[in-house]
Scaffold this motif. Sequence first.
Motif, mmCIF file in Angstrom:
data_model
loop_
_atom_site.group_PDB
_atom_site.id
_atom_site.type_symbol
_atom_site.label_atom_id
_atom_site.label_comp_id
_atom_site.label_asym_id
_atom_site.label_seq_id
_atom_site.Cartn_x
_atom_site.Cartn_y
_atom_site.Cartn_z
ATOM 1 N N VAL A 3 0.837 -1.199 0.000
ATOM 2 C CA VAL A 3 0.000 0.000 0.000
ATOM 3 C C VAL A 3 0.878 1.257 0.000
ATOM 4 C CG1 VAL A 3 -1.711 1.300 1.320
ATOM 5 C CG2 VAL A 3 -1.903 -1.184 1.150
ATOM 6 N N THR A 4 1.984 1.220 0.755
ATOM 7 C CA THR A 4 2.890 2.368 0.800
ATOM 8 C C THR A 4 3.457 2.685 -0.570
ATOM 9 O OG1 THR A 4 3.504 1.803 3.070
ATOM 10 C CG2 THR A 4 4.960 3.311 1.887
ATOM 11 N N MET A 5 3.850 1.650 -1.307
ATOM 12 C CA MET A 5 4.404 1.855 -2.648
ATOM 13 C C MET A 5 3.345 2.395 -3.610
ATOM 14 S SD MET A 5 7.580 1.231 -2.531
ATOM 15 C CE MET A 5 7.915 1.200 -4.299
ATOM 16 N N ILE A 6 2.125 1.900 -3.480
ATOM 17 C CA ILE A 6 1.043 2.382 -4.351
ATOM 18 C C ILE A 6 0.759 3.854 -4.090
ATOM 19 C CG2 ILE A 6 -1.413 2.148 -4.881
ATOM 20 C CD1 ILE A 6 -1.153 -0.837 -4.304
ATOM 21 N N LEU A 7 0.669 4.225 -2.810
ATOM 22 C CA LEU A 7 0.416 5.622 -2.460
ATOM 23 C C LEU A 7 1.571 6.518 -2.895
ATOM 24 C CD1 LEU A 7 -1.167 5.237 1.099
ATOM 25 C CD2 LEU A 7 -2.331 5.820 -1.034
ATOM 26 N N LEU A 14 0.894 12.481 -9.372
ATOM 27 C CA LEU A 14 0.166 13.726 -9.172
ATOM 28 C C LEU A 14 1.116 14.927 -9.105
ATOM 29 C CD1 LEU A 14 -2.547 12.644 -6.562
ATOM 30 C CD2 LEU A 14 -2.904 13.226 -8.971
ATOM 31 N N MET A 15 2.246 14.766 -8.416
ATOM 32 C CA MET A 15 3.198 15.872 -8.309
ATOM 33 C C MET A 15 3.825 16.186 -9.659
ATOM 34 S SD MET A 15 4.997 15.108 -4.608
ATOM 35 C CE MET A 15 5.814 16.711 -4.514
ATOM 36 N N ILE A 16 4.076 15.162 -10.467
ATOM 37 C CA ILE A 16 4.612 15.401 -11.812
ATOM 38 C C ILE A 16 3.553 16.040 -12.701
ATOM 39 C CG2 ILE A 16 5.409 14.270 -13.919
ATOM 40 C CD1 ILE A 16 7.550 14.450 -11.850
#
Length: 253
Positions: A3-7, A14-16
């Motif tokens: 889940v951490t990697m997905i987030l 989103l930042m890109i």
Amino acid sequence: MTVTMILALILFLLMIGIGGVKGFGAFISLWINFGILFAMIMMINWGFNIFVILLIGSLLVLLITILSAGADEETTTIAMLASMIVMVVLVAIIFPMEHLNLAQGFAVENSEELESLSLQIGLNFVNIGIVAALLATLGAIAEASIAITSGFDEIASHHPEMRLVDLLKAGAHLGQQIVGTAVNTVLFGFMADFLSLGVMFAKLNYSFGDILNSKLFVASMLAMLYAFLGVILVLPVSLLLIRIRRNRVQSDK
């Protein structure tokens, strides 16, 4: 994939997509700061001087956070100086306060989890409390300082005919809005952290006096107040440095 990697992947995309190159720089700086904090924890655990580690680590975190904004050299320099001055002021406040509040170390609520473990870890909990309190304020200080100085630079570039006094008034008005937003961000962050703690206090039938005397509550509240103070101090310090810089440039002409 966890889940951490997905987030993290969603955050990266989103930042890109929204921030472009600056968003990519901010994402990289996030992980660099995480690496710095992890290195600080390890070196403190290995017995290095905790205040030397705090000084070097804090300066690196401020530098990377401010540089990731991608502002020009003058704006970056003023933001960095303002952040360093505020950091020094906060250290002067945090150091005696952490010695007086006696909220360091493990709380009564941690006793069940620590029942079979030794608390003789060989570290000074007061010093650890000072490090944790200061590190909790650095992000808010850096973001507020770069926002204020960048906003002032935008006003000055779009209104070159304005006098310095008028520019400072406009910068102060903009800074007040930025500070208000930053304070609200810190407040809601504290409320999110306090939610589970508040539920636990309610389940344990804590009285108002018990809550005020709880180590967990006092530590969280002080961290929030330190961040409030840091964000508020950024505005006058930044405007003072901008005024000194502008006066020096005008005198050189």
